[in-house]
Design a protein around this motif. Structure first.
Motif, PDB file in Angstrom:
ATOM      1  N   GLY A 227      14.866  10.740  -0.032  1.00  0.00           N
ATOM      2  CA  GLY A 227      14.154   9.796  -0.885  1.00  0.00           C
ATOM      3  C   GLY A 227      12.759   9.481  -0.410  1.00  0.00           C
ATOM      4  N   GLY A 228      12.154  10.382   0.367  1.00  0.00           N
ATOM      5  CA  GLY A 228      10.816  10.147   0.902  1.00  0.00           C
ATOM      6  C   GLY A 228       9.720  10.575  -0.052  1.00  0.00           C
ATOM      7  N   ARG A 229       8.584   9.902   0.054  1.00  0.00           N
ATOM      8  CA  ARG A 229       7.421  10.285  -0.747  1.00  0.00           C
ATOM      9  C   ARG A 229       6.835  11.586  -0.192  1.00  0.00           C
ATOM     10  NH1 ARG A 229       4.680   6.407  -3.940  1.00  0.00           N
ATOM     11  NH2 ARG A 229       5.434   4.267  -3.733  1.00  0.00           N
ATOM     12  N   ILE A 230       6.314  12.440  -1.091  1.00  0.00           N
ATOM     13  CA  ILE A 230       5.640  13.647  -0.640  1.00  0.00           C
ATOM     14  C   ILE A 230       4.559  14.055  -1.634  1.00  0.00           C
ATOM     15  CG2 ILE A 230       7.375  15.193  -1.679  1.00  0.00           C
ATOM     16  CD1 ILE A 230       6.849  17.082   0.740  1.00  0.00           C
ATOM     17  N   VAL A 231       3.419  14.396  -1.105  1.00  0.00           N
ATOM     18  CA  VAL A 231       2.371  15.087  -1.845  1.00  0.00           C
ATOM     19  C   VAL A 231       2.082  16.368  -1.072  1.00  0.00           C
ATOM     20  CG1 VAL A 231       1.344  12.975  -2.790  1.00  0.00           C
ATOM     21  CG2 VAL A 231       0.504  13.885  -0.613  1.00  0.00           C
ATOM     22  N   ALA A 232       1.497  17.358  -1.737  1.00  0.00           N
ATOM     23  CA  ALA A 232       1.251  18.629  -1.054  1.00  0.00           C
ATOM     24  C   ALA A 232      -0.041  19.256  -1.552  1.00  0.00           C
ATOM     25  CB  ALA A 232       2.423  19.591  -1.252  1.00  0.00           C
ATOM     26  N   GLY A 233      -0.722  19.915  -0.643  1.00  0.00           N
ATOM     27  CA  GLY A 233      -2.020  20.486  -0.949  1.00  0.00           C
ATOM     28  C   GLY A 233      -1.949  21.722  -1.824  1.00  0.00           C
TER      29      GLY A 233
ATOM     30  N   ARG B 175      -6.352   5.273  -7.779  1.00  0.00           N
ATOM     31  CA  ARG B 175      -6.268   4.823  -6.389  1.00  0.00           C
ATOM     32  C   ARG B 175      -7.260   5.577  -5.508  1.00  0.00           C
ATOM     33  NH1 ARG B 175      -0.681   5.689  -7.787  1.00  0.00           N
ATOM     34  NH2 ARG B 175       0.484   3.724  -7.939  1.00  0.00           N
ATOM     35  N   VAL B 176      -7.728   4.896  -4.488  1.00  0.00           N
ATOM     36  CA  VAL B 176      -8.482   5.560  -3.424  1.00  0.00           C
ATOM     37  C   VAL B 176      -7.575   5.627  -2.202  1.00  0.00           C
ATOM     38  CG1 VAL B 176     -10.444   5.424  -1.849  1.00  0.00           C
ATOM     39  CG2 VAL B 176     -10.743   4.857  -4.268  1.00  0.00           C
ATOM     40  N   TYR B 177      -7.304   6.847  -1.753  1.00  0.00           N
ATOM     41  CA  TYR B 177      -6.524   7.070  -0.536  1.00  0.00           C
ATOM     42  C   TYR B 177      -7.506   7.356   0.591  1.00  0.00           C
ATOM     43  CZ  TYR B 177      -2.422   7.670  -3.561  1.00  0.00           C
ATOM     44  OH  TYR B 177      -1.411   7.488  -4.481  1.00  0.00           O
TER      45      TYR B 177
ATOM     46  N   ARG C 292       0.850  -1.187   0.000  1.00  0.00           N
ATOM     47  CA  ARG C 292       0.000   0.000   0.000  1.00  0.00           C
ATOM     48  C   ARG C 292       0.888   1.239   0.000  1.00  0.00           C
ATOM     49  NH1 ARG C 292      -2.647  -3.952  -0.150  1.00  0.00           N
ATOM     50  NH2 ARG C 292      -4.590  -4.479   0.939  1.00  0.00           N
ATOM     51  N   ILE C 293       0.382   2.312  -0.602  1.00  0.00           N
ATOM     52  CA  ILE C 293       1.013   3.621  -0.472  1.00  0.00           C
ATOM     53  C   ILE C 293       0.374   4.298   0.730  1.00  0.00           C
ATOM     54  CG2 ILE C 293       1.379   5.866  -1.546  1.00  0.00           C
ATOM     55  CD1 ILE C 293       1.177   4.432  -4.262  1.00  0.00           C
ATOM     56  N   ALA C 294       1.184   4.807   1.634  1.00  0.00           N
ATOM     57  CA  ALA C 294       0.647   5.401   2.859  1.00  0.00           C
ATOM     58  C   ALA C 294       1.310   6.741   3.126  1.00  0.00           C
ATOM     59  CB  ALA C 294       0.869   4.466   4.047  1.00  0.00           C
ATOM     60  N   TYR C 295       0.475   7.780   3.197  1.00  0.00           N
ATOM     61  CA  TYR C 295       0.928   9.112   3.552  1.00  0.00           C
ATOM     62  C   TYR C 295       0.358   9.495   4.913  1.00  0.00           C
ATOM     63  CZ  TYR C 295       2.057   9.761  -1.429  1.00  0.00           C
ATOM     64  OH  TYR C 295       2.576   9.637  -2.692  1.00  0.00           O
TER      65      TYR C 295
ATOM     66  N   SER D  30      -8.018   0.221  -0.147  1.00  0.00           N
ATOM     67  CA  SER D  30      -7.651   1.633  -0.118  1.00  0.00           C
ATOM     68  C   SER D  30      -6.187   1.784   0.272  1.00  0.00           C
ATOM     69  CB  SER D  30      -8.518   2.400   0.884  1.00  0.00           C
ATOM     70  OG  SER D  30      -9.881   2.406   0.508  1.00  0.00           O
ATOM     71  N   HIS D  31      -5.548   2.775  -0.311  1.00  0.00           N
ATOM     72  CA  HIS D  31      -4.268   3.248   0.180  1.00  0.00           C
ATOM     73  C   HIS D  31      -4.579   4.246   1.304  1.00  0.00           C
ATOM     74  CE1 HIS D  31      -2.102   1.287  -3.156  1.00  0.00           C
ATOM     75  NE2 HIS D  31      -3.209   1.558  -3.836  1.00  0.00           N
ATOM     76  N   ALA D  32      -3.613   4.986   1.775  1.00  0.00           N
ATOM     77  CA  ALA D  32      -3.867   5.832   2.944  1.00  0.00           C
ATOM     78  C   ALA D  32      -3.282   7.221   2.766  1.00  0.00           C
ATOM     79  CB  ALA D  32      -3.274   5.190   4.197  1.00  0.00           C
ATOM     80  N   LEU D  33      -4.065   8.222   3.150  1.00  0.00           N
ATOM     81  CA  LEU D  33      -3.595   9.586   3.316  1.00  0.00           C
ATOM     82  C   LEU D  33      -4.341  10.112   4.529  1.00  0.00           C
ATOM     83  CD1 LEU D  33      -3.134  12.255   0.477  1.00  0.00           C
ATOM     84  CD2 LEU D  33      -3.497  12.802   2.886  1.00  0.00           C
TER      85      LEU D  33
END
Length: 388
Positions: A111-117, A249-251, A35-38, A270-273
């Motif tokens: 090397g970390g994952r990041i998303v931003a609003g 994907r559904v987070y 899973r992708i988890a934020y 579901s993945h997670a955010l």
């Protein structure tokens, strides 16, 4: 050494509590694969500046970035500048830009994952046209992309106030999605998190709103990495997973029901955010490691004890959940004091935060019990709780 602390009870007396040892959490060698988890991270206020309500946000940058480095060390991604970071509740656009720049640079370094609003909060509360909203979204999406993060297109208070119906939402979002140069995440935030977003997607009827949302995503699936759903409605999220194209994907943003939603039903999951993952990062990491190993029972056995804590932190009025997350970060030594931008540390009562402390202890998430006990004593003393 065993840590103890006296906690107040509703009848005005106190109870001596012995804290349990924290869970034997082990940091992973790499992020989860299944899973992708934020984790949506909070911001730490600079205690030497005026962070009163209505004043420009001033952050303690070292503490704020240390919170993010800790999340990456647990193999989680960071969801930056989301509602957990007090977007619309103290964090202004100027501070948001600096936050995204700094966090994206930190992510690149480790090397970390990041998303931003990306939102429209650089605008005044009331605007006169949809074109102004489109331009504001475009500015923020481009800024996030240029910083090196994946944009999360957040819900817009200005759009919610101006839109006459579903067609206005579609017009705005279709223009944004036609301009993006990299895939984005779309964020549907329920009004329990922000009352100003009631009726988002053009209807207070969630079935009708879902139809509009699904039609938008389906038409632009090629540029939609995923959707983050924060409605605290597990059944609706499962339904949405079935309605969306399989490439999207559904987070989950459901801080009440995340274990079963992330586990899935054998076909889709579901993945997670999640803001909750910022509060329970070690447990979330350990659970995802078990899921990677195919151990769904072990996954649930780790996460389920965290649910009472998460449900309490996110209890109504839900928009003040950030206070509980900052409180736990202070108890665990990730920030020097319990202050928040916009004065939001006043958003929860003493009994609420005492119960937060109890539930974090029960879940093994007070990582240094002696430190947590000492800081709890300091908090109670300032709050006027007299320990006999």
């Amino acid at each position: 050494m065993t840590a103890t602390v006296s906690l107040p009870l509703a009848d005005g007396t106190t109870e001596r509590v012995t804290l349990r040892e924290p869970g034997g959490w082990l940091r992973p060698a790499a992020p989860a694969a299944s899973r992708i988890a934020y984790a949506a991270a909070h911001v730490v206020a600079d205690p030497y500046t005026d962070n009163a309500p209505g004043q420009p946000a001033r952050l303690d940058w070292e503490a704020t970035l240390s919170v993010r480095r800790n999340l990456w060390s647990w193999g989680l991604g960071v969801a930056e500048a989301m509602d957990t970071a007090q977007r619309g509740m103290g964090l202004d656009w100027a501070a948001t830009q600096e936050l995204i720049r700094r966090s994206a640079a930190e992510a690149a370094a480790c090397g970390g994952r990041i998303v931003a609003g990306a939102a429209t909060d650089q605008l005044p509360a009331t605007v006169g046209s949809l074109d102004e909203i489109v331009a504001a979204y475009a500015e923020q999406v481009a800024f996030v992309q240029d910083a090196g993060a994946t944009p999360v297109v957040m819900a817009s208070r200005q759009l919610a106030a101006l839109a006459a119906g579903p067609d206005d939402y579609l017009r705005v979002y279709e223009q944004i999605l036609s301009q993006v140069t990299t895939p984005v995440v779309l964020h549907w935030l329920g009004d329990m998190f922000d009352p100003a977003l009631a009726g988002y997607w053009g209807s207070r009827d969630l079935d009708e709103a879902t139809k509009t949302f699904v039609s938008l995503v389906s038409a632009h699936a090629g540029v939609v990495d995923g959707v983050k759903v924060s409605l605290l409605d597990a059944e609706r999220e499962v339904q949405l997973r079935e309605l969306l194209p399989p490439t999207v994907r559904v987070y989950t943003g459901d801080d009440f029901n995340y274990p079963e939603l992330i586990r899935g039903d054998g076909q889709r999951s579901s993945h997670a955010l999640l803001g909750a993952f910022a509060a329970i990062a070690p447990a979330a990491s350990a659970a995802l490691q078990r899921l990677d190993a195919g151990d769904e029972t072990g996954f649930l056995s780790i996460l389920e004890p965290t649910v009472p804590l998460s449900r309490h932190i996110f209890s109504a009025p839900t928009q003040y959940y950030k206070t509980g997350i900052a409180f736990l970060a202070w108890l665990n030594g990730f920030q020097p004091g319990f202050t928040m931008v916009g004065g939001l540390h006043s958003g929860r009562s003493v009994p609420h935060l005492v119960q937060t402390f109890r539930l974090a202890d029960a879940a093994g998430l007070l990582l240094d019990p002696e430190l947590a006990a000492e800081r709890m004593r300091q908090y109670l003393s300032v709050a006027g709780v007299v320990i006999a």
